[in-house]
Design an enzyme around this catalytic site. Structure first.
Site, PDB file in Angstrom:
ATOM      1  N   ARG A 163       0.847  -1.182   0.000  1.00  0.00           N
ATOM      2  CA  ARG A 163       0.000   0.000   0.000  1.00  0.00           C
ATOM      3  C   ARG A 163       0.890   1.241   0.000  1.00  0.00           C
ATOM      4  NH1 ARG A 163      -1.951  -3.594   3.958  1.00  0.00           N
ATOM      5  NH2 ARG A 163      -4.057  -4.401   3.548  1.00  0.00           N
ATOM      6  N   LYS A 187      -1.807  -2.826   8.091  1.00  0.00           N
ATOM      7  CA  LYS A 187      -2.974  -2.452   8.885  1.00  0.00           C
ATOM      8  C   LYS A 187      -2.981  -3.212  10.204  1.00  0.00           C
ATOM      9  CE  LYS A 187      -6.095  -1.098   5.149  1.00  0.00           C
ATOM     10  NZ  LYS A 187      -7.408  -1.336   4.509  1.00  0.00           N
ATOM     11  N   HIS A 258      -2.965   2.289  -5.561  1.00  0.00           N
ATOM     12  CA  HIS A 258      -3.762   1.089  -5.309  1.00  0.00           C
ATOM     13  C   HIS A 258      -3.981   0.315  -6.604  1.00  0.00           C
ATOM     14  CE1 HIS A 258      -5.453  -0.711  -1.767  1.00  0.00           C
ATOM     15  NE2 HIS A 258      -6.518  -1.096  -2.435  1.00  0.00           N
ATOM     16  N   ARG A 261      -1.084  -1.814  -7.006  1.00  0.00           N
ATOM     17  CA  ARG A 261      -1.233  -2.956  -6.091  1.00  0.00           C
ATOM     18  C   ARG A 261      -2.148  -4.014  -6.725  1.00  0.00           C
ATOM     19  NH1 ARG A 261      -1.233  -4.436  -0.512  1.00  0.00           N
ATOM     20  NH2 ARG A 261      -3.255  -5.028   0.359  1.00  0.00           N
ATOM     21  N   HIS A 284      -3.521  -9.208   3.474  1.00  0.00           N
ATOM     22  CA  HIS A 284      -4.961  -9.264   3.731  1.00  0.00           C
ATOM     23  C   HIS A 284      -5.228 -10.144   4.944  1.00  0.00           C
ATOM     24  CE1 HIS A 284      -6.126  -8.239  -0.708  1.00  0.00           C
ATOM     25  NE2 HIS A 284      -5.909  -7.171   0.015  1.00  0.00           N
ATOM     26  N   TYR A 293      -9.348 -10.730  -6.839  1.00  0.00           N
ATOM     27  CA  TYR A 293      -8.370 -10.805  -7.927  1.00  0.00           C
ATOM     28  C   TYR A 293      -8.611 -12.012  -8.818  1.00  0.00           C
ATOM     29  CZ  TYR A 293      -6.163  -7.146  -5.280  1.00  0.00           C
ATOM     30  OH  TYR A 293      -5.942  -5.977  -4.614  1.00  0.00           O
TER      31      TYR A 293
END
Length: 312
Positions: A163, A187, A258, A261, A284, A293
């Protein structure tokens, strides 16, 4: 008519509702280790929900019932909220009512009975592999410090799929050049190691030997990427770099970090990687997030089939 700010709406809440909101905000910030932007989003939704409750005559947290939740969502829909916004508001409401119940401010978690529409998952724009190659190769060969930095921004975003916030948060010591790994803080403050390839290594070498020393100041600290004034590169500048680079690639969609990404994940999957590996690469928490994806690659396969098969 002027729009009332979230701070103004919050200041006008009845005392008991304002106190409950403050407790919820403290819970989000201190106990769940969420990012500042995520906390702001949850709290903003809770402010608007409580303002709606107050306008219906509610003054205490226990006045929040299923009817109030439903009418709040319905009001948003009448104001033009999309399905995805409504779904997000519903998720925020469920988070808030769950905390109210645990804090003893609601007799039951009324949010559990709240049904909301599923957000429509749109396929992200991605670059074709040739477009991605043109994007990063066009930045190669720069000699001035900013150009060397921009080349690193593009190479690392595409090579690693990290990110933009993770990219600008990198310190020099987060780069393991011997093993070509980045130590990334994602995150929820979760750390992971992400590999990068030889082209990114060459761009890093040029930046660290000729670019960064030219921009560094006593206030630069350990930041890997620097702005023109020597401070840590701002995410907005990194976004501008990506948008400007994609604009120079013929036929490429206008994507930001993004989008790079998304492109990296799609190309890795198309190259034969399994979904679990891509999940680890992207950081994730849930495999369900990574599964979008697979839709991208299936859609591309359908397009290629339709174009190439004689009986398509």
């Amino acid at each position: 008519m002027a729009t009332t700010s979230t701070a103004e709406v919050r200041a006008g809440l009845p005392p008991a509702l304002a106190e409950a909101l403050a407790g919820y905000e403290e819970h989000l910030s201190a106990q769940r280790d969420l990012s500042e932007n995520t906390v702001r989003g949850y709290v903003g939704d809770a402010v608007r929900l409580l303002d709606h409750l107050a306008r219906r005559g509610g003054e205490q947290p226990h006045d929040l019932d299923l009817a109030a939740l439903r009418s709040w969502l319905a009001q948003g829909r009448t104001r033009g909220h999309s399905r995805s916004t409504t779904a997000r508001n519903a998720a925020s409401a469920r988070s808030f009512t769950s905390w109210l119940r645990r804090a003893g401010l609601l007799p039951e978690d009324v949010g559990q009975r709240l049904v909301s529409p599923r957000a429509l998952r749109t396929l992200p724009d991605v670059l074709a592999p040739a477009q991605a190659r043109d994007l990063v190769e066009a930045a190669a060969g720069a000699e001035e410090p900013v150009g060397l930095r921009d080349a690193v921004v593009l190479e690392l975003l595409y090579a690693s799929g990290i990110r933009v916030s993770e990219l600008v948060g990198l310190d020099v010591d987060d780069v393991d050049r011997g093993r070509r790994l980045l130590r990334v803080l994602g995150k929820g403050s979760k750390e992971r190691s992400v590999p990068y390839g030889l082209p990114a290594e060459r761009a890093l070498d040029a930046w660290l030997t000729r670019g960064r020393p030219a921009l560094a100041t006593p206030g630069s600290g350990p930041a890997l990427l620097l702005g023109v004034r020597g401070r840590r590169l701002d995410a907005r500048e990194a976004r501008r770099t990506v948008h400007a680079a994609t604009a120079r690639v013929p036929g490429a969609p206008d994507i930001g970090p993004h989008g790079l990404r998304h492109s990296a994940a799609t190309h890795v999957l198309e190259g034969g990687a399994d979904l679990r590996s891509v999940q680890e690469l992207l950081g994730h928490a849930s495999l369900a997030t990574t599964q979008i994806y697979t839709h991208v690659t299936v859609e591309r396969l359908r397009a290629v089939h339709a174009q190439a098969h004689p009986r398509a």
